[in-house]
Structures are given as structure tokens and as C-alpha cells.
Design a protein around this motif. Structure first.
Motif, PDB file in Angstrom:
ATOM      1  N   THR A 105      44.277  56.430  19.390  1.00  0.00           N
ATOM      2  CA  THR A 105      42.828  56.301  19.562  1.00  0.00           C
ATOM      3  C   THR A 105      42.182  55.798  18.284  1.00  0.00           C
ATOM      4  O   THR A 105      41.303  54.927  18.317  1.00  0.00           O
ATOM      5  CB  THR A 105      42.226  57.657  19.977  1.00  0.00           C
ATOM      6  N   TYR A 106      42.617  56.321  17.135  1.00  0.00           N
ATOM      7  CA  TYR A 106      42.088  55.855  15.847  1.00  0.00           C
ATOM      8  C   TYR A 106      42.333  54.354  15.680  1.00  0.00           C
ATOM      9  O   TYR A 106      41.414  53.599  15.330  1.00  0.00           O
ATOM     10  CB  TYR A 106      42.735  56.625  14.697  1.00  0.00           C
ATOM     11  N   ASP A 107      43.560  53.893  15.903  1.00  0.00           N
ATOM     12  CA  ASP A 107      43.873  52.469  15.729  1.00  0.00           C
ATOM     13  C   ASP A 107      42.997  51.602  16.630  1.00  0.00           C
ATOM     14  O   ASP A 107      42.514  50.547  16.210  1.00  0.00           O
ATOM     15  CB  ASP A 107      45.353  52.201  15.992  1.00  0.00           C
ATOM     16  N   LEU A 108      42.784  52.044  17.851  1.00  0.00           N
ATOM     17  CA  LEU A 108      41.943  51.295  18.781  1.00  0.00           C
ATOM     18  C   LEU A 108      40.496  51.218  18.278  1.00  0.00           C
ATOM     19  O   LEU A 108      39.904  50.135  18.209  1.00  0.00           O
ATOM     20  CB  LEU A 108      41.984  51.946  20.168  1.00  0.00           C
ATOM     21  N   LEU A 109      39.926  52.361  17.897  1.00  0.00           N
ATOM     22  CA  LEU A 109      38.530  52.389  17.448  1.00  0.00           C
ATOM     23  C   LEU A 109      38.354  51.668  16.111  1.00  0.00           C
ATOM     24  O   LEU A 109      37.381  50.938  15.912  1.00  0.00           O
ATOM     25  CB  LEU A 109      38.028  53.825  17.350  1.00  0.00           C
ATOM     26  N   ALA A 110      39.289  51.847  15.189  1.00  0.00           N
ATOM     27  CA  ALA A 110      39.209  51.159  13.894  1.00  0.00           C
ATOM     28  C   ALA A 110      39.307  49.644  14.102  1.00  0.00           C
ATOM     29  O   ALA A 110      38.617  48.873  13.433  1.00  0.00           O
ATOM     30  CB  ALA A 110      40.301  51.642  12.954  1.00  0.00           C
ATOM     31  N   GLY A 111      40.138  49.225  15.033  1.00  0.00           N
ATOM     32  CA  GLY A 111      40.272  47.805  15.356  1.00  0.00           C
ATOM     33  C   GLY A 111      38.994  47.209  15.928  1.00  0.00           C
ATOM     34  O   GLY A 111      38.783  45.997  15.852  1.00  0.00           O
TER      35      GLY A 111
END
Length: 128
Positions: A105-111
Motif C-alpha cells: 500500500t505504501y509503494d502504491l500511494l508513494a508512487g
């Protein structure tokens, strides 16, 4: 068909998660830490979600999140209500999940260039 590796270069991303460590870009971390797209705060002094209290909120807020993801290890374990209320009172959303889900979820939102902070809880040496 050609395959190319598209590595994000504009933010810190999670590459790998296992029970005792998390790899951020190319660095393996083995103690609890906070991560925003711009910065990692290592050695966050938390070994279990049940230890969290309103006092832990300040370190997270220094990273100026709009949403906080709390990775609680191999399983989802909700922290005390006072910790969650400390963020919600300040207008910051919080989601609690296991470390693998928090990393995805972090990687998706940071992206997506969101103001996200993930707080990963990793077991202290000798704990499971």
C-alpha cells in the motif's frame, strides 16, 4: 516482447518484506522504523503495536503525513485506541495492516505522490 525494469527513482520504496526485515531500496532494515517517500527514520523504539501510545504520534507527525500506514508484523494487530486517536484528532488518517500489506500500500500511494508515512514494527532480536 521486451521487459524492462521500471525502478522508481523519485522516492524511497520497499523492495522486500520478510518476518524479520524489510528492504528499502537496497538497504535491509531489521529494527522498527518510519518511512516517508523522502526519508527513513531508523530504530523507531517500538517492538509491538500494544506498546504504542499518544507519545509515539509526534515522531510520525514530524514527517507531515496525510495518511499513516501501521505495519504490525506478520499479522494485523490493532494498537491501543489512544494511539489511533492521537493521529485522528490531528486530521491524519491511519490504517493498520500486516507488514507485507503495508509495504504494498505504501509503494502504491508513494508512487502516486501522496503524503504517506508507513510505520513498520519489526520484532526485537530474540523475539518472534
Amino acid at each position: 516482447m521486451d521487459l524492462t525494469l521500471d525502478r522508481p527513482g523519485s522516492y524511497l520504496f520497499v523492495r522486500r518484506v520478510d518476518a524479520r526485515s524489510i528492504t528499502v531500496v537496497d538497504r535491509e532494515l531489521t529494527a522498527s522504523f518510519l518511512l516517508s517517500p523522502e526519508r527513513a527514520v531508523e530504530n523507531w523504539p517500538v517492538a509491538a503495536s500494544t506498546e504504542l501510545n499518544d507519545g509515539h504520534v509526534a515522531a510520525i507527525l514530524e514527517l507531515k503525513p496525510e495518511v499513516v500506514l501501521l505495519g504490525t508484523g506478520e499479522r494485523q494487530v490493532f494498537p491501543p485506541a489512544a494511539f489511533m486517536a492521537g493521529l485522528l484528532r490531528r486530521g491524519v488518517g491511519i490504517e493498520v495492516m500486516d507488514n507485507a500489506a503495508a509495504a504494498r500500500t505504501y509503494d502504491l500511494l508513494a508512487g502516486e505522490s501522496r503524503r504517506v508515512v508507513v510505520a513498520f514494527i519489526l520484532p526485537a532480536e530474540g523475539q518472534k
